[in-house]
Design an enzyme around this catalytic site. Structure first.
Site, PDB file in Angstrom:
ATOM      1  CG  ASP A  17      -1.927   1.271   1.607  1.00 65.81           C
ATOM      2  OD1 ASP A  17      -2.448   1.603   0.252  1.00 65.81           O
ATOM      3  OD2 ASP A  17      -2.000   1.667   2.361  1.00 65.81           O
ATOM      4  CG  ASP A  19      -1.620   7.483   0.573  1.00 65.78           C
ATOM      5  OD1 ASP A  19      -0.703   8.176   0.147  1.00 65.78           O
ATOM      6  OD2 ASP A  19      -2.712   7.453  -0.175  1.00 65.78           O
TER       7      ASP A  19
END
Length: 247
Positions: A17, A19
């Protein structure tokens, strides 16, 4: 506790991922969501003679927004407050009080914050570099439609041979997290078996997606003091920072 060793003998790829995992941008998103929703909620409460209840990062952001595609996050939060708005259209202006309009307003805010500067987590970059040196493929799987913009701003775009983000999900009609579709699409495009692939996530919706996709190892990154929630929703291992995987 599961073994978090990521070696070529066990795994062929790692899906990160963005952020909150690779870059310190989860805080920027949370700030943009709060600013946007608080402004809307003040106006809505006045117009409907209701008490104002602010958007809370510790509860609302984590439960309804974090890790989800933007417009799904808007819908989930509004539903939690029993607020009904028109869906609108994806090209609605940012001042429109529609689901799409609120999402677009938040996006304008976060883009301004991104353009002001993005820093990658040093330990995350070190881990990616070590994995690449070991011959393990690295890709980014993010719900954000700003993922490439963030990677460029952070100066780490060249490390990833594949980015499956919100734009790709929209083009290919892939369900967003917590559905596993975007992670599975990344594995297919990389030509790797999910059972020999690692997912690294900081959001509950993300670890749910990794677990649901049958990936070999799901690592939760606890940036928001939610280790128990990450484990409960599918994380095999939870770390406070990716430097724990460098040992």
């Amino acid at each position: 506790m599961s073994d978090a060793s990521i070696t070529p003998a066990r795994y062929d790829a790692v899906l990160f991922d963005l952020d909150g995992v690779l870059t310190d941008t989860a805080a920027l998103h949370a700030k943009a969501w709060k600013t946007m929703f608080d402004e809307f909620l003040r106006r809505y409460s006045l117009a409907h003679d209701l008490p104002y209840q602010a958007f809370e990062i510790a509860t609302d952001y984590r439960s309804y927004v974090d890790g989800r595609p933007r417009y799904e996050g808007v819908s989930a939060f509004l539903e939690s407050r029993r607020i009904v708005l028109p869906q609108g259209n994806i090209d609605d202006p940012a001042d429109a009080d529609t689901t799409y309009g609120l999402g677009n307003r938040k996006n304008d805010m976060v883009q301004d914050l991104i353009d002001a500067g993005v820093e990658p987590y040093e330990s995350s970059v070190q881990l990616v570099d070590r994995l690449l040196a070991d011959g393990i493929k690295c890709a980014v799987v993010s719900s954000s439609r700003n993922a490439r913009r963030v990677l460029d701003a952070a100066g780490i775009a060249d490390r990833f041979e594949l980015v499956v983000d919100g734009e790709v999900a929209r083009e290919r009609e892939l369900a967003g997290k917590p559905a596993p579709d975007t992670f599975l699409e990344a594995a297919t495009l990389l030509g790797v078996d999910p059972e020999r692939t690692v997912v690294v996530e900081d959001a509950v919706a993300g670890v749910e997606a990794g677990k649901g996709g049958g990936f070999g190892l799901v690592i939760g990154v606890d940036r928001l003091d939610q280790a128990d929630e990450l484990r409960a929703h599918g994380a095999d291992v939870v770390v406070a920072d990716l430097d724990e995987l460098l040992a």
